[in-house]
Design an enzyme around this catalytic site. Structure first.
Site, PDB file in Angstrom:
ATOM      1  N   ASP A 130       0.764  -1.215  -0.091  1.00  0.00           N
ATOM      2  CA  ASP A 130       0.268  -0.210  -0.497  1.00  0.00           C
ATOM      3  C   ASP A 130       0.635   1.508  -0.129  1.00  0.00           C
ATOM      4  O   ASP A 130       1.743   0.909   0.309  1.00  0.00           O
ATOM      5  CB  ASP A 130      -1.162  -0.138   1.626  1.00  0.00           C
ATOM      6  CG  ASP A 130      -1.604  -1.153   0.813  1.00  0.00           C
ATOM      7  OD1 ASP A 130      -1.990  -1.439   0.321  1.00  0.00           O
ATOM      8  OD2 ASP A 130      -3.054  -1.038   1.882  1.00  0.00           O
ATOM      9  N   ASP A 131       0.102   2.212  -0.192  1.00  0.00           N
ATOM     10  CA  ASP A 131       0.824   3.567  -0.622  1.00  0.00           C
ATOM     11  C   ASP A 131       1.622   4.023  -1.422  1.00  0.00           C
ATOM     12  O   ASP A 131       2.201   6.047  -1.758  1.00  0.00           O
ATOM     13  CB  ASP A 131       1.595   4.089   0.794  1.00  0.00           C
ATOM     14  CG  ASP A 131      -0.096   3.829   2.307  1.00  0.00           C
ATOM     15  OD1 ASP A 131      -0.940   3.679   2.278  1.00  0.00           O
ATOM     16  OD2 ASP A 131       0.589   3.954   3.566  1.00  0.00           O
ATOM     17  N   HIS A 163      -5.794   2.923  -4.280  1.00  0.00           N
ATOM     18  CA  HIS A 163      -6.097   2.921  -2.546  1.00  0.00           C
ATOM     19  C   HIS A 163      -5.898   4.618  -2.349  1.00  0.00           C
ATOM     20  O   HIS A 163      -6.188   5.607  -1.496  1.00  0.00           O
ATOM     21  CB  HIS A 163      -4.604   2.648  -2.296  1.00  0.00           C
ATOM     22  CG  HIS A 163      -4.352   3.123  -1.169  1.00  0.00           C
ATOM     23  ND1 HIS A 163      -5.183   2.205  -0.043  1.00  0.00           N
ATOM     24  CD2 HIS A 163      -3.362   3.395  -0.097  1.00  0.00           C
ATOM     25  CE1 HIS A 163      -4.663   2.323   0.678  1.00  0.00           C
ATOM     26  NE2 HIS A 163      -3.985   2.906   1.279  1.00  0.00           N
ATOM     27  N   HIS A 201      -5.392   9.487   0.152  1.00  0.00           N
ATOM     28  CA  HIS A 201      -5.361   8.594   1.249  1.00  0.00           C
ATOM     29  C   HIS A 201      -5.810   9.459   2.138  1.00  0.00           C
ATOM     30  O   HIS A 201      -5.980   9.052   3.479  1.00  0.00           O
ATOM     31  CB  HIS A 201      -4.529   8.485   1.390  1.00  0.00           C
ATOM     32  CG  HIS A 201      -3.443   7.972   2.393  1.00  0.00           C
ATOM     33  ND1 HIS A 201      -3.776   7.557   3.452  1.00  0.00           N
ATOM     34  CD2 HIS A 201      -3.336   5.847   2.288  1.00  0.00           C
ATOM     35  CE1 HIS A 201      -3.158   5.883   4.148  1.00  0.00           C
ATOM     36  NE2 HIS A 201      -2.843   5.016   3.067  1.00  0.00           N
ATOM     37  N   HIS A 232       3.524  -2.289   3.597  1.00  0.00           N
ATOM     38  CA  HIS A 232       3.701  -0.604   3.255  1.00  0.00           C
ATOM     39  C   HIS A 232       4.975  -0.825   2.406  1.00  0.00           C
ATOM     40  O   HIS A 232       5.379  -1.270   2.104  1.00  0.00           O
ATOM     41  CB  HIS A 232       3.046  -0.078   4.304  1.00  0.00           C
ATOM     42  CG  HIS A 232       1.699   0.163   4.759  1.00  0.00           C
ATOM     43  ND1 HIS A 232       1.176  -1.328   5.551  1.00  0.00           N
ATOM     44  CD2 HIS A 232       0.642   1.023   4.774  1.00  0.00           C
ATOM     45  CE1 HIS A 232       0.106  -0.427   6.293  1.00  0.00           C
ATOM     46  NE2 HIS A 232      -0.019   0.343   5.413  1.00  0.00           N
TER      47      HIS A 232
END
Length: 256
Positions: free
Chosen positions: A51-52, A103, A107, A204
């Site tokens: 993620d991210d 995603h 955020h 992550h």
């Protein structure tokens, strides 16, 4: 005459002995295969998800490790980050068989937004991913999104469905988003949580300890006979795998 009869009896006994002895020997060479043994020999599926990202240095290093091990993963990318580092997205596409997923653009906690804002967060990111993938890699952008923090509700699902997107969460949470989490703790969290034939592991991509642990994570999963797949190979037509854990209309994931 008596001697000949004895000879015949001895020869007959000898052949009978050989027959049963060989049959017994043959049977002993065939191991008994129980269902439990058969099941252990089968490969289970695991989807590593990051993620991210994309993140300078980290994303490229993750891709290199995936490439060395000849495995694939799913990258849930943030639209703002993709705009900043499109070359890292192309690195994922050019040097691995990994998939790209949504995603959101900035955020944010989607449950705190208006429907129009939710739509913008998801659609804008999906459009950016498709524009980078173009025709060559169009099938590598999959119609899944992961809500930041795992936070979503019926409104978020309705907007996502309108856009043709399905929510995808996780079955194993590694806690690697915290800087205090060590490499060994990440490994322990995964090892102690493996319980399904199909697992989705949340990682992550901007975490130094995650990068440090990644090769050991891969080794651990290989030892457990897991086959590395992308998230769409597990979820298929389901909305998501972990919604089975959701009991209420509004589901809140981990707190970031």
């Amino acid at each position: 005459m008596l001697t000949i009869r004895r000879i015949h009896i001895i020869m007959f006994s000898y052949f009978v002995f050989l027959f049963f002895y060989q049959e017994k020997t043959f049977e002993e060479k065939i191991p008994e295969i129980t269902y439990e043994v058969y099941k252990k020999q089968q490969y289970k599926k695991v989807a590593l998800t990051f993620d991210d990202g994309p993140h300078p240095y980290f994303t490229q290093k993750i891709v290199e490790i995936l490439q060395i091990n000849n495995i694939k993963a799913t990258f849930f990318l943030v639209g703002k980050q993709v705009e900043k580092y499109p070359e890292l997205v192309r690195c994922i596409l050019d040097h691995s068989d990994s998939k790209l997923a949504n995603h959101t653009y900035s955020h944010k906690n989607l449950t705190k937004l208006l429907n129009s804002e939710i739509k913008e967060e998801l659609k804008k990111t999906q459009d950016i991913l498709n524009s980078i993938a173009k025709i060559q890699y169009q099938d590598r952008v999959i119609p899944y999104f992961r809500p930041p923090g795992g936070n979503y509700n019926s409104r978020v699902l309705a907007v996502a469905e309108e856009l043709g997107l399905k929510v995808a969460l996780w079955s194993i949470f590694t806690n690697d988003h915290l800087s205090s989490t060590t490499k060994q703790e990440i490994l322990n969290n995964i090892a102690s949580s493996l319980s399904l034939d199909e697992e989705i592991i949340l990682l992550h991509s901007g975490s130094p300890q995650t990068l440090e642990a990644l090769q050991d994570i891969i080794n651990l999963l290989k030892e457990k006979n897991y086959e590395f797949v992308t998230i769409d190979e597990i979820l298929t037509n389901e909305t998501d795998i972990v919604n089975r854990l959701r009991q209420s209309e509004d589901w809140t994931g981990y707190i970031r």
